[in-house]
Write a protein that holds these residues in place. Structure first.
Motif, PDB file in Angstrom:
ATOM      1  N   PHE A  59       0.995  -1.154  -0.108  1.00 21.42           N
ATOM      2  CA  PHE A  59      -0.035  -0.141  -0.035  1.00 21.42           C
ATOM      3  C   PHE A  59       0.721   1.245  -0.099  1.00 21.42           C
ATOM      4  O   PHE A  59       2.070   1.381   0.344  1.00 21.42           O
ATOM      5  CB  PHE A  59      -0.862  -0.139   1.212  1.00 21.42           C
ATOM      6  N   THR A  60       0.166   2.649  -0.284  1.00 24.13           N
ATOM      7  CA  THR A  60       0.775   3.735  -0.217  1.00 24.13           C
ATOM      8  C   THR A  60      -0.002   4.643   0.646  1.00 24.13           C
ATOM      9  O   THR A  60      -1.285   4.277   0.905  1.00 24.13           O
ATOM     10  CB  THR A  60       0.764   4.468  -1.391  1.00 24.13           C
ATOM     11  N   THR A  61       0.364   5.549   1.380  1.00 20.91           N
ATOM     12  CA  THR A  61      -0.321   6.335   2.414  1.00 20.91           C
ATOM     13  C   THR A  61       0.049   7.807   1.699  1.00 20.91           C
ATOM     14  O   THR A  61       0.989   8.226   1.529  1.00 20.91           O
ATOM     15  CB  THR A  61       0.020   6.427   3.481  1.00 20.91           C
ATOM     16  N   SER A  62      -1.335   8.523   1.399  1.00 20.00           N
ATOM     17  CA  SER A  62      -1.267   9.830   0.683  1.00 20.00           C
ATOM     18  C   SER A  62      -0.995  10.771   1.871  1.00 20.00           C
ATOM     19  O   SER A  62      -0.992  10.536   3.064  1.00 20.00           O
ATOM     20  CB  SER A  62      -2.480  10.138  -0.101  1.00 20.00           C
ATOM     21  N   ALA A  63      -0.857  12.030   1.463  1.00 21.33           N
ATOM     22  CA  ALA A  63      -0.322  13.237   2.262  1.00 21.33           C
ATOM     23  C   ALA A  63      -1.700  13.359   3.364  1.00 21.33           C
ATOM     24  O   ALA A  63      -1.345  13.813   4.610  1.00 21.33           O
ATOM     25  CB  ALA A  63      -0.243  14.425   1.701  1.00 21.33           C
ATOM     26  N   HIS A  68      -3.923   3.483   0.145  1.00 23.20           N
ATOM     27  CA  HIS A  68      -4.506   2.984  -1.079  1.00 23.20           C
ATOM     28  C   HIS A  68      -3.598   1.635  -1.169  1.00 23.20           C
ATOM     29  O   HIS A  68      -2.502   1.662  -1.473  1.00 23.20           O
ATOM     30  CB  HIS A  68      -3.921   3.956  -2.318  1.00 23.20           C
ATOM     31  N   ILE A  69      -4.502   0.706  -1.388  1.00 19.93           N
ATOM     32  CA  ILE A  69      -4.057  -0.753  -1.305  1.00 19.93           C
ATOM     33  C   ILE A  69      -4.044  -1.121  -2.699  1.00 19.93           C
ATOM     34  O   ILE A  69      -4.681  -1.178  -3.394  1.00 19.93           O
ATOM     35  CB  ILE A  69      -4.945  -1.601  -0.165  1.00 19.93           C
ATOM     36  N   GLY A  96       2.854  -4.514   4.638  1.00 24.43           N
ATOM     37  CA  GLY A  96       2.624  -4.904   6.085  1.00 24.43           C
ATOM     38  C   GLY A  96       1.554  -6.138   6.277  1.00 24.43           C
ATOM     39  O   GLY A  96       0.801  -6.312   5.255  1.00 24.43           O
ATOM     40  N   THR A  97       1.570  -6.380   7.395  1.00 25.81           N
ATOM     41  CA  THR A  97       0.434  -7.534   7.713  1.00 25.81           C
ATOM     42  C   THR A  97      -0.964  -7.281   8.010  1.00 25.81           C
ATOM     43  O   THR A  97      -1.067  -5.841   8.466  1.00 25.81           O
ATOM     44  CB  THR A  97       1.003  -8.224   8.867  1.00 25.81           C
ATOM     45  N   VAL A  98      -1.850  -7.716   7.273  1.00 25.13           N
ATOM     46  CA  VAL A  98      -3.199  -7.669   7.658  1.00 25.13           C
ATOM     47  C   VAL A  98      -3.830  -8.296   8.811  1.00 25.13           C
ATOM     48  O   VAL A  98      -4.549  -8.107   9.582  1.00 25.13           O
ATOM     49  CB  VAL A  98      -4.242  -7.963   6.360  1.00 25.13           C
ATOM     50  N   MET A 170     -10.238  -1.908   4.017  1.00 24.58           N
ATOM     51  CA  MET A 170      -9.288  -2.134   3.345  1.00 24.58           C
ATOM     52  C   MET A 170      -9.996  -2.660   2.008  1.00 24.58           C
ATOM     53  O   MET A 170      -9.216  -2.404   0.780  1.00 24.58           O
ATOM     54  CB  MET A 170      -8.408  -3.270   3.900  1.00 24.58           C
ATOM     55  N   ILE A 171     -10.962  -3.280   1.791  1.00 30.55           N
ATOM     56  CA  ILE A 171     -11.660  -3.747   0.488  1.00 30.55           C
ATOM     57  C   ILE A 171     -11.951  -2.149  -0.123  1.00 30.55           C
ATOM     58  O   ILE A 171     -11.710  -2.266  -1.271  1.00 30.55           O
ATOM     59  CB  ILE A 171     -12.898  -4.607   0.928  1.00 30.55           C
ATOM     60  N   ALA A 172     -12.423  -1.278   0.681  1.00 29.75           N
ATOM     61  CA  ALA A 172     -12.730   0.034  -0.124  1.00 29.75           C
ATOM     62  C   ALA A 172     -11.290   0.540  -0.793  1.00 29.75           C
ATOM     63  O   ALA A 172     -11.563   1.031  -1.841  1.00 29.75           O
ATOM     64  CB  ALA A 172     -13.493   0.863   0.865  1.00 29.75           C
ATOM     65  N   SER A 173     -10.421   0.482   0.207  1.00 27.61           N
ATOM     66  CA  SER A 173      -9.149   1.032  -0.515  1.00 27.61           C
ATOM     67  C   SER A 173      -8.815   0.271  -1.552  1.00 27.61           C
ATOM     68  O   SER A 173      -8.195   0.999  -2.306  1.00 27.61           O
ATOM     69  CB  SER A 173      -8.123   1.008   0.774  1.00 27.61           C
ATOM     70  N   TYR A 174      -8.744  -0.962  -1.546  1.00 25.41           N
ATOM     71  CA  TYR A 174      -8.371  -1.761  -2.781  1.00 25.41           C
ATOM     72  C   TYR A 174      -8.991  -1.561  -3.801  1.00 25.41           C
ATOM     73  O   TYR A 174      -8.393  -1.308  -4.935  1.00 25.41           O
ATOM     74  CB  TYR A 174      -8.355  -3.193  -2.318  1.00 25.41           C
ATOM     75  N   LEU A 175     -10.423  -1.191  -3.963  1.00 25.70           N
ATOM     76  CA  LEU A 175     -11.148  -0.926  -4.847  1.00 25.70           C
ATOM     77  C   LEU A 175     -11.211   0.263  -5.572  1.00 25.70           C
ATOM     78  O   LEU A 175     -11.658   0.670  -6.478  1.00 25.70           O
ATOM     79  CB  LEU A 175     -12.683  -1.182  -4.675  1.00 25.70           C
TER      80      LEU A 175
END
Length: 193
Positions: A59-63, A68-69, A96-98, A170-175
């Protein structure tokens, strides 16, 4: 020795037992807690990672702090940041781990040596790379052209076992959709059934 990994490699096909043993012997096992990082943004990815048990996410993390997975890696999957690993440059992603996870890690120099000395293993890894390119291409096409409902339906079809293991956020982030939208889609589907 890593019996579960060795069984996985045996099931993949053409590697003789002595080769499987050689590959396994160079791996270092790590046990990770839930939400523990194995690679952080800005670090250089120096290991190929095989997930024995549990699940990892890339994943990345925005400002603004939103995540964003890009990828989930459950048991019996490989993961890394290919750009950082291949070019030995700082990673633009974190891994990282889920959930609590056991992983095997091969240092780049050891893995490169295995690829050089074992042509069948190089062939095996090339097949994995091709499969990942195909899956990523399909995901990009769905992300670019699919509705939120189509993205979710595709996710459910492709990864039915993930639904019970992943938080909705996490599902929402992936999608690439909001948690609110995902909740609305799931509620509408329940109403139809």
């Amino acid at each position: 020795m890593h019996p579960e990994f060795e069984t996985y490699l045996q099931a993949q096909g053409s590697l003789p037992p002595n080769v499987i043993q050689r590959i396994s012997d160079l791996a270092v096992q790590k046990t990770l807690r839930r939400n523990e990082s194995i690679l952080n943004t800005g670090e250089i990815c120096r290991h190929k990672i095989f997930v024995l048990s549990g699940m990892l996410r890339t994943f990345t993390t925005s400002a603004d702090g939103s995540e964003h997975i890009l990828l989930f890696s459950p048991e019996h999957n490989w993961t890394l940041d290919p750009a950082s690993y291949d070019q030995q440059v700082p990673s633009r992603v974190s891994i990282g781990t889920v959930e609590p996870s056991d992983v095997l890690c091969w240092h780049k120099s050891n893995f490169d040596a295995l690829l050089a000395e074992i042509p069948q293993f190089r062939g095996f890894t090339n097949k994995l790379i091709s499969r990942n390119i195909y899956l990523n291409r399909e995901r990009i096409l769905t992300t670019l052209s699919g509705t939120a409902e189509e993205k979710y339906d595709g996710f459910v079809r492709m990864f039915p076992n993930y639904l019970l293991r992943l938080p909705l956020r996490m599902i929402a982030s992936y999608l690439g959709i909001s948690l609110k939208t995902l909740t609305r889609i799931r509620h509408a589907q329940l109403q139809r059934h």
